[in-house]
Design an enzyme around this catalytic site. Sequence first.
Site, mmCIF file in Angstrom:
data_model
loop_
_atom_site.group_PDB
_atom_site.id
_atom_site.type_symbol
_atom_site.label_atom_id
_atom_site.label_comp_id
_atom_site.label_asym_id
_atom_site.label_seq_id
_atom_site.Cartn_x
_atom_site.Cartn_y
_atom_site.Cartn_z
ATOM 1 N N TRP A 24 52.001 12.764 19.044
ATOM 2 C CA TRP A 24 52.231 12.372 17.873
ATOM 3 C C TRP A 24 50.839 13.662 17.227
ATOM 4 C CZ3 TRP A 24 52.415 8.438 13.734
ATOM 5 C CH2 TRP A 24 51.018 8.995 12.391
ATOM 6 N N ASP A 27 46.528 14.850 11.056
ATOM 7 C CA ASP A 27 45.265 16.574 10.153
ATOM 8 C C ASP A 27 46.031 17.805 11.259
ATOM 9 O OD1 ASP A 27 45.292 13.880 9.539
ATOM 10 O OD2 ASP A 27 43.368 14.302 9.480
ATOM 11 N N GLN A 43 45.388 16.956 15.200
ATOM 12 C CA GLN A 43 44.428 16.060 15.545
ATOM 13 C C GLN A 43 46.394 15.353 16.784
ATOM 14 O OE1 GLN A 43 42.410 12.986 14.511
ATOM 15 N NE2 GLN A 43 41.926 14.866 14.599
ATOM 16 N N ARG A 150 33.141 11.600 7.722
ATOM 17 C CA ARG A 150 34.004 11.863 9.109
ATOM 18 C C ARG A 150 34.287 13.821 7.950
ATOM 19 N NH1 ARG A 150 36.814 7.598 8.493
ATOM 20 N NH2 ARG A 150 38.833 7.573 7.181
ATOM 21 N N GLU A 203 39.221 11.403 2.719
ATOM 22 C CA GLU A 203 39.429 12.026 3.665
ATOM 23 C C GLU A 203 39.742 13.458 3.909
ATOM 24 O OE1 GLU A 203 41.093 8.596 6.867
ATOM 25 O OE2 GLU A 203 42.333 9.648 5.331
#
Length: 478
Positions: A24, A27, A43, A150, A203
Amino acid sequence: MLDIINKTKIDYRPKLHFTPKQNWINDPNGLVYFEDEWHLFFQYNPFGNEWGHMHWGHAVSKDLLNWEELPIAIHEDEEYMIFSGSCVIDWNNSSGLGDGKNPPMIAIYTGSAQNWEKQVQCLAISHDKGRTFTKYANNPVLDIGKKDFRDPKVFWHEDTKKWIMIMANSTENTISIYSSNNLIAWELESNFGPAGLDGKLWECPDLFALKVEETNEIKWVLKVDIFEREFEKYSMAQVFIGDFDGKNFECEKDENGEFKWQRADYGHDFYASMSWSDVPKNDGRRIWLGWMNSHHYCKNTPTIPWRGSMTLPRVISLKNVGNSYHIVQTPIQEIQILDKSAVALNTYKNIEKNAHEFFIEVKKLKKEDAIFALNFEEGEKIIFGYEAQNNSLFIDRSNSGALSERVEFGAKQSAKRILDCDNLKIHFIIDTCSIELFFDDGLIVFSEVFYVKSPKFKIECLSPIMAKITACALGVHE
Ligand code: FRU
């Protein structure tokens, strides 16, 4: 059962878009150019192809197209997962974390507590061109005890000679702007928001300066992604344009005093984009890419053994159209044309080996539709073009194969046309399981993934107009 067998057989891996060998990704993180390499961290879950156990994966490229995937750069630990963030090169060793020989590459990322109690900002340092990182001994460098705090993007602000960090207070729909002399001690300068689309999670902000085309004016672009939780069933990136003095972001307002905003991309699949730091001065481009997926169905995309891809890197610029600033995006020119006559437009052709680029031009369009279809060999369709009645550009993948029956995937996406002009230009790139559509030289962009049984298709013009269509095979010369 049959369905599962079919899905595992189809190879959806794109030719030009970055995908991990397996597992997987979401970002893009830490985009930075250093010593002749473009770095793409991302990520990454090393344990499977669903979200979880976030680490920073790593790939490098010499040309932004051919990516070499490297070992994991930053690992989760017992306390924190490694959420999104950015990288800078600390040229003058302002942090004191250099080794005295070369400027260190410093990652500033969100440590997201494994027990979900808080999110804090941390540093990790690399002395070997991003191959390995050591977490800073006195992490976190910023902890305000918040749960949803974040995605730090850090850059050097030349006018104030300070590092700037912008980050998202996700549930409050605001951005905080901090400054620092050394990347370690951070001071809050200001907050921006709520503005534009709100009510959901904010985000992955980014903030950078661009020269407005054909002027000497400099404007700042603030991009922030919105994860639409409960309302419209998709996630998207919104952009604000304004001024930034190292402390405050002053956003352009409309005639009613409301902050002006626009979408960065009108498709479903452009999220968490980030622009590269430290692009060499003689290159001078502002280049970004995004995660080519949506939080609303990313768990279900039928790609095995990997899940998630990046968009192509795109150059962003700013234009003044009709007395408003607009971002413009175009694919990087590094995309190499292999063969200009590689695709016969009215026949199915073996297009499996390469990605393809298409140009459609319609001249003297007078209050009429200009609608096109990609008809795939096994019956799936993607429809796009211009609808005169509401002066809008659109893409419709509601009959495009796997997932397209789901409303959050299949919903037609449209955007008001910005340009007032009777010539229509459509430029698009198809790469196995995605389409990136650039209308009007990149003023309106749609990025969409699709999962058809066979990538062979014909292009058809559905409107009674004269359209010039050309195509080229893209890729890397062997
Ligand atoms: C955006 C995001 C970020 C977060 C990361 C976690 O897609 O939710 O806000 O840092 O993904 O993987």
